[in-house]
Scaffold this active site. Structure first.
Site, mmCIF file in Angstrom:
data_model
loop_
_atom_site.group_PDB
_atom_site.id
_atom_site.type_symbol
_atom_site.label_atom_id
_atom_site.label_comp_id
_atom_site.label_asym_id
_atom_site.label_seq_id
_atom_site.Cartn_x
_atom_site.Cartn_y
_atom_site.Cartn_z
ATOM 1 N N TYR A 119 -4.364 -108.488 38.654
ATOM 2 C CA TYR A 119 -5.541 -108.057 37.970
ATOM 3 C C TYR A 119 -6.389 -107.942 39.068
ATOM 4 O O TYR A 119 -7.237 -107.509 39.230
ATOM 5 C CB TYR A 119 -5.513 -108.838 36.613
ATOM 6 N N LYS B 89 -14.505 -107.753 35.872
ATOM 7 C CA LYS B 89 -14.281 -108.150 34.605
ATOM 8 C C LYS B 89 -15.030 -109.439 34.247
ATOM 9 O O LYS B 89 -15.869 -109.356 33.374
ATOM 10 C CB LYS B 89 -13.491 -108.183 34.033
#
Ligand code: 0WD
Length: 275
Positions: A155, A162
């Site tokens: 990720y 995020k």
């Protein structure tokens, strides 16, 4: 009809697998009037039929959030066609492929800047530009993922984006509270969408979450849509700055729940591949 009389704009529908589609569906079912945006001409062809499905054929606008002039034009169009609105859904993220696999430290400044611009700054810019149209009981919603809180393989750059998005949600919530505008994020469990296809080993992530979440399943776009509708509606009128997990409970797990056989062997191999 929980959303009757509410109007809003949803950014980030790419197709009917998009999380934003699930949110649009839940809001439309509850009576909301919705404007849709598309990133480019090839996505326009996909978004138009979706807008028609929700009775919004007249409210479809271009908006590439990396282009400030398109955000300004969106405000003008919505003002002309719809007037005041009550909600914004920001369901947009992008990171160049180099930022979604391999060694994290090798990420380029260029990739970093692009990911932060499209996935984080755009929430601030869209909210600021559309603010003059927002009613004094309105709600802004963005989409996050657990990879912004804890390490998730591959990720990488999006995890850093995020993390910034979640804090942006909180700072915006404080700033806009005085204007009656609430700002929240849903941290959704993994769902197979176009954006997810860019993340290395995504199928493994799905299997892992299904095996280790308390509900022993993966979340659906309909389920994220229903939770999103709640955060956009007056049902959540005292909720702001919240990062609301819609992930079948995965985030509460500190360690996978493992059963042992009579020989003391765990039911899950440590690489997770036997589930
Ligand atoms: O597992 C997942 N799918 C999760 C997604 C778990 C948790 C969170 N999320 C987040 C994503 O990070 C994103 O913020 O949900 C949001 C929506 O993602 P999605 O529904 O999974 O993906 P998708 O259907 O691809 O929609 C994202 C869209 C883009 O699609 P493509 O595939 O073309 O990149 O974001 C839009 C675009 O439509 N988008 C942009 N819109 C305006 N301007 C831009 C841009 N510059 N870049 C991407």
């Amino acid at each position: 009809m929980i959303m009757k009389g509410k109007k809003g704009v949803i950014l980030g529908v790419a197709n009917n697998k998009s999380i934003a589609y699930g949110i649009a569906k839940a809001c439309a079912e509850q009576g909301a009037e919705i404007a849709f945006t598309y990133l480019n001409d090839s996505l326009k062809k996909r978004v138009e039929p979706i807008a028609s499905e929700f009775g919004s054929a007249d409210y479809v606008y271009p908006c590439d959030v990396s282009k400030p002039e398109e955000i300004k034009a969106l405000k003008e169009s919505i003002e002309k066609d719809m007037g005041q609105i009550d909600f914004i859904v920001h369901s947009i993220a992008f990171a160049p492929k180099e930022g979604l696999s391999g060694r994290f430290m090798d990420v380029s400044k260029e990739a970093f800047d692009i990911a932060m611009d499209i996935s984080v700054y755009s929430l601030i810019e869209v909210t600021r530009e559309l603010k003059p149209l927002l009613s004094d009981k309105s709600s802004v919603l963005t989409l996050s993922y657990y990879g912004g809180v804890k390490y998730i393989p591959n990720y990488n750059l999006m995890g850093v984006a995020k993390a910034a998005l979640e804090m942006t949600t909180k700072y915006l919530a404080e700033d806009l509270g005085q204007d009656g505008i609430r700002v929240n994020a849903i941290s959704a469990g993994p769902i197979k969408t176009l954006a997810a296809a860019g993340i290395g080993d995504f199928r493994f992530m799905l299997k892992w979450n299904e095996a280790h979440s308390p509900l022993k399943k993966n979340v659906t776009t309909d389920e994220v849509g229903n939770s999103g509708m709640y955060l956009l509606s007056d049902l959540s009128s005292a909720v702001t700055g919240e990062i609301h997990y819609v992930d079948c409970g995965y985030n509460i797990m500190g360690m996978p729940a493992v059963e042992f056989d009579e020989k003391g062997k765990p039911s899950i191999a440590w690489n997770g591949t036997d589930k």
